[in-house]
Enzyme design. Structure first.
Site, short mmCIF file in Angstrom:
data_model
loop_
_atom_site.label_atom_id
_atom_site.label_comp_id
_atom_site.label_asym_id
_atom_site.label_seq_id
_atom_site.Cartn_x
_atom_site.Cartn_y
_atom_site.Cartn_z
N HIS A 327 0.85 -1.19 0.00
CA HIS A 327 0.00 0.00 0.00
C HIS A 327 0.88 1.24 0.00
O HIS A 327 2.01 1.21 0.49
CB HIS A 327 -0.91 0.00 1.24
CG HIS A 327 -1.97 1.05 1.22
ND1 HIS A 327 -1.79 2.30 1.77
CD2 HIS A 327 -3.23 1.04 0.70
CE1 HIS A 327 -2.89 3.01 1.59
NE2 HIS A 327 -3.78 2.27 0.95
N ASP A 386 -7.95 -4.25 -0.74
CA ASP A 386 -8.42 -4.76 -2.03
C ASP A 386 -8.15 -6.26 -2.18
O ASP A 386 -8.83 -6.93 -2.96
CB ASP A 386 -7.74 -4.01 -3.18
CG ASP A 386 -8.08 -2.54 -3.17
OD1 ASP A 386 -9.28 -2.22 -3.09
OD2 ASP A 386 -7.16 -1.71 -3.22
#
Length: 449
Positions: A327, A386
């Site tokens: 991320h 996700d």
């Protein structure tokens, strides 16, 4: 007639050359590409009280990774979720209130807010037929953006940016986003995929999560656990700080004093991009490829070998990326992924999909070491939200074309909160600088070119 495509094909290389900026110029002028500093931190361009993403601390100029935490209006999201779980109720509506109004409601205010959301879970007369069914779209996000802009025409006071009016528009959009997305999907499924058309009226007494499942399923049926995990998905996607692309878009567009519908439609357009809201679809497509090419999912060696091929750009889309791993901000953990992973485990047991869930667990465990060994990427240590959200939607039998619209349904209260904050505390149009590095040119007469 002039062949447009032939003309474009002939001009393409010129356009590419005339829009390529040499990478060394970015270093020379110390530009902040992606509004990121060289150490990976974001360029500080504003202040907010809405959301906070905490992933590291700075000590003597060095970034020290920390366990990820996410805060809404100062409240840690994991604590909010814990509270809803203990009280056995849905939490997204309260999160929406918190983000828009800036404080947690008492029981009476929450009851009133829920009733208002229920009352406005309808579209204006003729909207469904004229806007959605007569003009279906192959992409639900585009349909959602057009629907938002069309709301302007049904609003008796669309341009007023007084906070009372913006609050009204924000609440109405929060109520109507799920309806517009669900009906947009039904129109797409019918007119593009030749499926039966189902237009179910939303139910005032149901939560946002329950209503969405009710509207997209032919038989209106869902389990309590299914609604709970969708509610959790909405909560953890509702806000992510002012620096995320779509929230920043909301600030930028709102700073011009434009109307609410234009600002929110711009945010929808930003979220549509696969680098932002469409990331979980990339994870699911990658997982499809892995499941096709790794015959025995439980064989760690076979799985590791194929992941190495992906990272070496020898397999899947040749990008070298393991989607859903890493991320831009979180390092040691993504708190949204932690919450979702726990609930996904519970749902996988109900759905009999534990073997597939274990595949996700194994990839999450293997990926950081593979990225470090093959590409020297040592700061990737965690799966992001996700990685698991697409799998959860898959277990809920939600079509992939609705994954990103669900993100938008969750994020609308956060966008509205950022819009209100920009109107109240911004005051200046956002206009960053760009350094022009083009060489000066002398005009050449047409007959000499």
């Amino acid at each position: 007639m002039v062949d447009l495509q032939k003309f474009i094909d002939e001009q393409y290389s010129i356009v590419e050359i005339n829009n390529t900026i040499a990478p060394e110029l970015h270093r020379r002028y110390n530009t902040k590409r992606g509004l990121r500093n060289e150490d990976g931190t974001g360029v500080l361009i504003g202040l907010t009280e809405i959301g906070e993403v905490h992933a590291y601390i700075m000590v003597d100029g060095e970034k020290i990774p920390q366990q990820g935490k996410l805060f809404y209006r100062g409240y840690e999201v994991s604590e909010l979720v814990k509270g809803y779980k203990q009280e056995k109720r849905f939490g997204f509506e309260e999160v929406a209130y918190l983000l828009i109004f800036g404080e947690l409601p008492n029981e009476s205010k929450l009851k009133t807010f829920n009733e208002i959301l229920g009352q406005y879970r309808t579209l204006p007369h003729g909207f469904t037929e004229d806007m959605i069914l007569k003009a279906p779209s192959s992409d639900i996000m585009n349909k959602l953006a057009r629907s938002v802009l069309t709301c302007y025409s049904y609003d008796n006071n669309p341009d007023d940016i007084e906070i009372t009016n913006v609050l009204r528009q924000s609440i109405e959009l929060t109520s109507r986003f799920p309806i517009m997305a669900a009906y947009g999907y039904q129109a797409k499924a019918h007119f593009y995929d030749n499926k039966s058309l189902y237009i179910h009226l939303p139910q005032e007494h149901l939560s946002t999560a329950e209503n969405f499942l009710y509207m997209i399923r032919p038989d209106n049926q869902y389990t309590e656990l299914e609604a709970e995990i969708l509610d959790l998905n909405l909560i953890i996607h509702a806000e992510h700080g002012g620096g995320n692309n779509s929230a920043f878009t909301t600030h930028v567009v709102s700073s011009t004093d434009t109307d609410t519908y234009s600002a929110i439609a711009a945010a929808v357009g930003a979220l549509k991009g696969p680098k932002h809201g469409g990331a979980n679809i990339k994870v699911m497509n990658m997982m499809d490829d892995i499941k096709r090419n790794v015959k025995d999912w439980s064989n760690g060696r076979l799985l590791e070998d194929y992941l190495v091929k992906i990272v070496k750009k020898e397999a899947y889309d040749k990008s070298g990326l393991i989607y859903g791993i890493g991320h831009a901000v979180y390092t040691l953990s993504d708190p949204r992924s932690v919450l979702l992973k726990e609930k996904a485990t519970e749902l996988a047991k109900e759905k009999g999909m534990e073997e597939e869930l274990n595949l996700y667990f194994d990839i999450e465990k293997l990926a950081p070491n593979i990225l470090a060994e093959v590409r020297g990427i040592t700061d990737v240590r965690t799966a992001n939200v996700d990685f698991y959200s697409g799998f959860v939607y898959d277990m809920l039998n939600i079509p992939r074309e609705l994954y990103t619209p669900l993100f938008a349904i969750a994020r609308i209260p956060g966008w509205c909160a950022h819009r209100i904050e920009e109107i109240v505390s911004g005051g200046k149009i956002i206009r960053p600088a760009y350094k022009n590095v083009a060489a000066k040119q002398r005009y050449i007469p047409l007959n000499e070119r």
